[in-house]
Structures are given as C-alpha cells and as structure tokens.
Design an enzyme around this catalytic site. Sequence first.
Site, PDB file in Angstrom:
ATOM      1  N   LYS A  13      49.634  56.162  84.650  1.00  0.00           N
ATOM      2  CA  LYS A  13      50.781  55.845  83.791  1.00  0.00           C
ATOM      3  C   LYS A  13      50.393  55.807  82.311  1.00  0.00           C
ATOM      4  O   LYS A  13      51.073  56.384  81.468  1.00  0.00           O
ATOM      5  CB  LYS A  13      51.384  54.484  84.198  1.00  0.00           C
ATOM      6  CG  LYS A  13      51.796  54.402  85.664  1.00  0.00           C
ATOM      7  CD  LYS A  13      52.376  53.032  86.021  1.00  0.00           C
ATOM      8  CE  LYS A  13      51.420  51.871  85.883  1.00  0.00           C
ATOM      9  NZ  LYS A  13      50.302  51.885  86.860  1.00  0.00           N
ATOM     10  N   ARG A  88      58.145  45.521  87.343  1.00  0.00           N
ATOM     11  CA  ARG A  88      57.219  45.411  88.453  1.00  0.00           C
ATOM     12  C   ARG A  88      57.771  44.542  89.581  1.00  0.00           C
ATOM     13  O   ARG A  88      57.085  44.358  90.589  1.00  0.00           O
ATOM     14  CB  ARG A  88      55.923  44.762  87.961  1.00  0.00           C
ATOM     15  CG  ARG A  88      54.747  45.724  87.769  1.00  0.00           C
ATOM     16  CD  ARG A  88      53.638  44.880  87.170  1.00  0.00           C
ATOM     17  NE  ARG A  88      52.314  45.388  87.327  1.00  0.00           N
ATOM     18  CZ  ARG A  88      51.690  46.131  86.399  1.00  0.00           C
ATOM     19  NH1 ARG A  88      52.305  46.532  85.333  1.00  0.00           N
ATOM     20  NH2 ARG A  88      50.440  46.479  86.593  1.00  0.00           N
ATOM     21  N   ARG A 127      37.295  53.637  84.850  1.00  0.00           N
ATOM     22  CA  ARG A 127      38.133  53.681  83.641  1.00  0.00           C
ATOM     23  C   ARG A 127      37.472  52.979  82.458  1.00  0.00           C
ATOM     24  O   ARG A 127      36.924  51.901  82.587  1.00  0.00           O
ATOM     25  CB  ARG A 127      39.481  53.006  83.945  1.00  0.00           C
ATOM     26  CG  ARG A 127      40.306  52.707  82.699  1.00  0.00           C
ATOM     27  CD  ARG A 127      41.769  52.488  83.032  1.00  0.00           C
ATOM     28  NE  ARG A 127      42.048  51.313  83.825  1.00  0.00           N
ATOM     29  CZ  ARG A 127      43.265  51.037  84.309  1.00  0.00           C
ATOM     30  NH1 ARG A 127      44.288  51.858  84.097  1.00  0.00           N
ATOM     31  NH2 ARG A 127      43.457  49.958  85.022  1.00  0.00           N
ATOM     32  N   ARG A 161      38.055  47.066  81.008  1.00  0.00           N
ATOM     33  CA  ARG A 161      38.895  45.897  81.251  1.00  0.00           C
ATOM     34  C   ARG A 161      38.234  44.954  82.249  1.00  0.00           C
ATOM     35  O   ARG A 161      37.687  45.406  83.257  1.00  0.00           O
ATOM     36  CB  ARG A 161      40.257  46.352  81.799  1.00  0.00           C
ATOM     37  CG  ARG A 161      41.174  46.868  80.698  1.00  0.00           C
ATOM     38  CD  ARG A 161      42.378  47.586  81.254  1.00  0.00           C
ATOM     39  NE  ARG A 161      43.052  46.869  82.342  1.00  0.00           N
ATOM     40  CZ  ARG A 161      44.161  47.317  82.924  1.00  0.00           C
ATOM     41  NH1 ARG A 161      44.720  48.447  82.520  1.00  0.00           N
ATOM     42  NH2 ARG A 161      44.713  46.641  83.899  1.00  0.00           N
ATOM     43  N   ARG A 172      45.692  43.748  93.004  1.00  0.00           N
ATOM     44  CA  ARG A 172      46.733  44.437  92.230  1.00  0.00           C
ATOM     45  C   ARG A 172      47.502  45.434  93.093  1.00  0.00           C
ATOM     46  O   ARG A 172      48.715  45.584  92.967  1.00  0.00           O
ATOM     47  CB  ARG A 172      46.102  45.122  91.014  1.00  0.00           C
ATOM     48  CG  ARG A 172      45.743  44.116  89.913  1.00  0.00           C
ATOM     49  CD  ARG A 172      44.602  44.555  89.017  1.00  0.00           C
ATOM     50  NE  ARG A 172      44.900  45.744  88.250  1.00  0.00           N
ATOM     51  CZ  ARG A 172      43.979  46.476  87.626  1.00  0.00           C
ATOM     52  NH1 ARG A 172      42.699  46.132  87.693  1.00  0.00           N
ATOM     53  NH2 ARG A 172      44.317  47.532  86.947  1.00  0.00           N
TER      54      ARG A 172
HETATM   55  P1  ADP Z   1      47.474  48.928  85.483  1.00  0.00           P
HETATM   56  O1  ADP Z   1      47.117  49.852  84.346  1.00  0.00           O
HETATM   57  O2  ADP Z   1      46.345  48.702  86.397  1.00  0.00           O
HETATM   58  O3  ADP Z   1      48.757  49.343  86.162  1.00  0.00           O
HETATM   59  P2  ADP Z   1      48.536  46.992  83.600  1.00  0.00           P
HETATM   60  O4  ADP Z   1      47.743  47.224  82.365  1.00  0.00           O
HETATM   61  O5  ADP Z   1      49.908  47.557  83.647  1.00  0.00           O
HETATM   62  O6  ADP Z   1      47.702  47.479  84.867  1.00  0.00           O
HETATM   63  O7  ADP Z   1      48.615  45.437  83.889  1.00  0.00           O
HETATM   64  C1  ADP Z   1      47.479  44.609  83.883  1.00  0.00           C
HETATM   65  C2  ADP Z   1      47.873  43.198  84.343  1.00  0.00           C
HETATM   66  O8  ADP Z   1      48.841  42.653  83.424  1.00  0.00           O
HETATM   67  C3  ADP Z   1      48.548  43.131  85.703  1.00  0.00           C
HETATM   68  O9  ADP Z   1      47.610  43.061  86.769  1.00  0.00           O
HETATM   69  C4  ADP Z   1      49.377  41.849  85.564  1.00  0.00           C
HETATM   70  O10 ADP Z   1      48.559  40.692  85.683  1.00  0.00           O
HETATM   71  C5  ADP Z   1      49.846  41.917  84.123  1.00  0.00           C
HETATM   72  N1  ADP Z   1      51.139  42.631  83.970  1.00  0.00           N
HETATM   73  C6  ADP Z   1      51.347  43.800  83.279  1.00  0.00           C
HETATM   74  N2  ADP Z   1      52.640  44.156  83.337  1.00  0.00           N
HETATM   75  C7  ADP Z   1      53.273  43.214  84.091  1.00  0.00           C
HETATM   76  C8  ADP Z   1      54.616  43.027  84.534  1.00  0.00           C
HETATM   77  N3  ADP Z   1      55.593  43.915  84.234  1.00  0.00           N
HETATM   78  N4  ADP Z   1      54.894  41.943  85.292  1.00  0.00           N
HETATM   79  C9  ADP Z   1      53.948  41.027  85.603  1.00  0.00           C
HETATM   80  N5  ADP Z   1      52.657  41.141  85.231  1.00  0.00           N
HETATM   81  C10 ADP Z   1      52.310  42.229  84.479  1.00  0.00           C
HETATM   82  P1  ADP Z   2      47.445  53.387  84.987  1.00  0.00           P
HETATM   83  O1  ADP Z   2      47.954  53.212  83.576  1.00  0.00           O
HETATM   84  O2  ADP Z   2      48.509  53.877  85.937  1.00  0.00           O
HETATM   85  O3  ADP Z   2      46.760  52.169  85.514  1.00  0.00           O
HETATM   86  P2  ADP Z   2      45.464  55.188  83.773  1.00  0.00           P
HETATM   87  O4  ADP Z   2      46.283  56.188  83.040  1.00  0.00           O
HETATM   88  O5  ADP Z   2      44.783  54.137  82.973  1.00  0.00           O
HETATM   89  O6  ADP Z   2      46.334  54.542  84.970  1.00  0.00           O
HETATM   90  O7  ADP Z   2      44.372  55.995  84.616  1.00  0.00           O
HETATM   91  C1  ADP Z   2      43.369  55.318  85.385  1.00  0.00           C
HETATM   92  C2  ADP Z   2      42.042  56.068  85.272  1.00  0.00           C
HETATM   93  O8  ADP Z   2      42.149  57.337  85.958  1.00  0.00           O
HETATM   94  C3  ADP Z   2      41.620  56.417  83.833  1.00  0.00           C
HETATM   95  O9  ADP Z   2      40.223  56.293  83.755  1.00  0.00           O
HETATM   96  C4  ADP Z   2      42.086  57.858  83.645  1.00  0.00           C
HETATM   97  O10 ADP Z   2      41.229  58.567  82.734  1.00  0.00           O
HETATM   98  C5  ADP Z   2      41.960  58.434  85.058  1.00  0.00           C
HETATM   99  N1  ADP Z   2      43.020  59.399  85.386  1.00  0.00           N
HETATM  100  C6  ADP Z   2      44.323  59.379  84.979  1.00  0.00           C
HETATM  101  N2  ADP Z   2      45.020  60.424  85.496  1.00  0.00           N
HETATM  102  C7  ADP Z   2      44.128  61.118  86.263  1.00  0.00           C
HETATM  103  C8  ADP Z   2      44.242  62.328  87.058  1.00  0.00           C
HETATM  104  N3  ADP Z   2      45.405  62.989  87.183  1.00  0.00           N
HETATM  105  N4  ADP Z   2      43.120  62.738  87.692  1.00  0.00           N
HETATM  106  C9  ADP Z   2      41.947  62.063  87.574  1.00  0.00           C
HETATM  107  N5  ADP Z   2      41.787  60.942  86.845  1.00  0.00           N
HETATM  108  C10 ADP Z   2      42.856  60.465  86.185  1.00  0.00           C
END
Ligand code: ADP
Ligand code: ADP
Length: 214
Positions: A13, A88, A127, A161, A172
């Site tokens: 995302k 979420r 990541r 992170r 998660r």
């Molecule tokens: P990821 O990239 O792994 O999807 P995020 O960066 O979106 O994770 O979120 C990291 C953490 O921040 C989550 O595990 C949660 O604790 C909190 N968080 C982020 N967005 C939300 C949301 N919309 N509702 C509740 N908690 C959230």
């Molecule tokens: P999210 O925001 O959904 O948690 P991220 O965009 O941070 O996910 O991506 C998670 C990890 O996977 C990062 O290290 C990113 O560089 C890698 N990644 C993202 N998209 C792809 C893909 N299509 N194939 C392989 N690795 C990816």
Amino acid sequence: MNIILLGPPGAGKGTQSARLVEHHGMRQLSTGDMLRAAVKAQTPVGLKAKAVMDAGELVSDEIVSDLIDAELAAMDADTGAIFDGYPRTAVQADILDRLLDKHGRTLDYVIELEVDEDALVKRITGRFSCANCGALYHDTANPPAQEGVCDACGSTEFKRRPDDNEETVRTRMQEYRAKTAPILPGYEARGIVRRVDGMASIDEVTAAIDSIIG
Ligand code: ADP
Ligand code: ADP
Ligand code: ZN
C-alpha cells in the site's frame, strides 16, 4: 478521485501510494505514517498509541478518524485522496463515509491488493526506509540502485520500523483478518471494489492500478 488501498500489512500500500502521489498528484493519507509522526513528536496521541502499535494491535477508531478528519480539512478540494491503512474496522468505514460527505468527496474505488500471506512476513522483515525522505525499500525485492544510498534523495541514513518483526507481524495479520477484511463486502455491495494481484512486481501492480483509475 478518492480511493482506498486495502490489503494486509506488507501488501504494498505504501509503495503504491508513493507512485500515485508522484504520477497523479494525489495525496497519501496514511494513518500509520501519521501515528508514527505523533509517536516521534511525543504528542498526547503518540504517547497513547506507541504501546498499541508496538504490540501490532489497532489504535482506537476515534484517534485515527480524528487524524483523517484533520488531513481532509487541510486538503485542497480538487486534490485526490489515497487512503492507505484506513479504514481498518467497520466503525472506521462508517466514519469515513461521514467524513467524505462532510468534506464534499465521494469514494471512487476500493483497490484490494491480493497477496499470499507467507510472502508478507518476508516482505515486512525485509522492509526499510530512507530516514530523510521516507522512500520505501526492501532488502532483496527493492534495494536502492546503489547500496546504502537513497535513490530519491541521496541520503545514506536508513531506518526500520520497531513493529516489523515476525511476532508482531503475525498479530497484525490476525487483526487484518478479524477486523479489516470484513469491511470488504459492504464496499462490494456498492460495486466499487477492484482487485489487483499484489504478488506481481511493483511496476506491474502500479500498471494495474493505473488502468483502474484511468
Ligand atoms: P502496515 O504498513 O503494516 O499496513 P501501518 O503503517 O498502516 O502498517 O500501521 C502500523 C500500525 O499503526 C498498526 O499496526 C496499528 O497499530 C496502527 N494503525 C495504523 N492505521 C490504523 C488504523 N486505521 N486503525 C487502527 N490502528 C492503526
Ligand atoms: P504496506 O504499506 O502495505 O505495509 P509496503 O508498501 O511498505 O506495504 O511494502 C512492504 C515491503 O514490501 C517493502 O519493503 C516494499 O519495498 C516491498 N514491496 C512492496 N511491493 C512489492 C512487490 N510488488 N513485490 C515485492 N516487494 C514489494
Ligand atoms: Zn531518501
């Protein structure tokens, strides 16, 4: 254009949001990024959220919805929004409908990034991001062109992170399955869900999203 990018942690995302911002001049609204900024600045919200985030659990619906409301209020009416990591929960989905209404916006698409769960742990534990500009990388799938130097800004400082460890990732994922996936049927009933193969390469995923939003 207002879209939700939906998918479990590591689905891509953030990576795809950054490209939409660059290619389409949209704005990324990532509650995860907003919360991390609050933690760093030690604001009251940050102090409250930190332990919850470290455990991989969800922060309260009220806190994240207030963050989104404030961002929407500060945005130009004709700049498109990409909701990344919000909503979420079912409660957040309802609140988002109200917030969009309040700010004169309509939801065009919910783009679901479909991914294989086993791959996610690898993605998340590999990541890292640029400490200066936030550009996202992966140890093997998406490293900087020159090792140790950010492609986007040239910085040599990177960070990982604290919640990107295997144990927290499992929590998660469970949160996603139990609380986030159930919001999809409601959007499906509205005919706005589009599915994209999130296991394809980063460029292929971008192309698929581009063809949806036109
Ligand atoms: P990821 O990239 O792994 O999807 P995020 O960066 O979106 O994770 O979120 C990291 C953490 O921040 C989550 O595990 C949660 O604790 C909190 N968080 C982020 N967005 C939300 C949301 N919309 N509702 C509740 N908690 C959230
Ligand atoms: P999210 O925001 O959904 O948690 P991220 O965009 O941070 O996910 O991506 C998670 C990890 O996977 C990062 O290290 C990113 O560089 C890698 N990644 C993202 N998209 C792809 C893909 N299509 N194939 C392989 N690795 C990816
Ligand atoms: Zn950088």
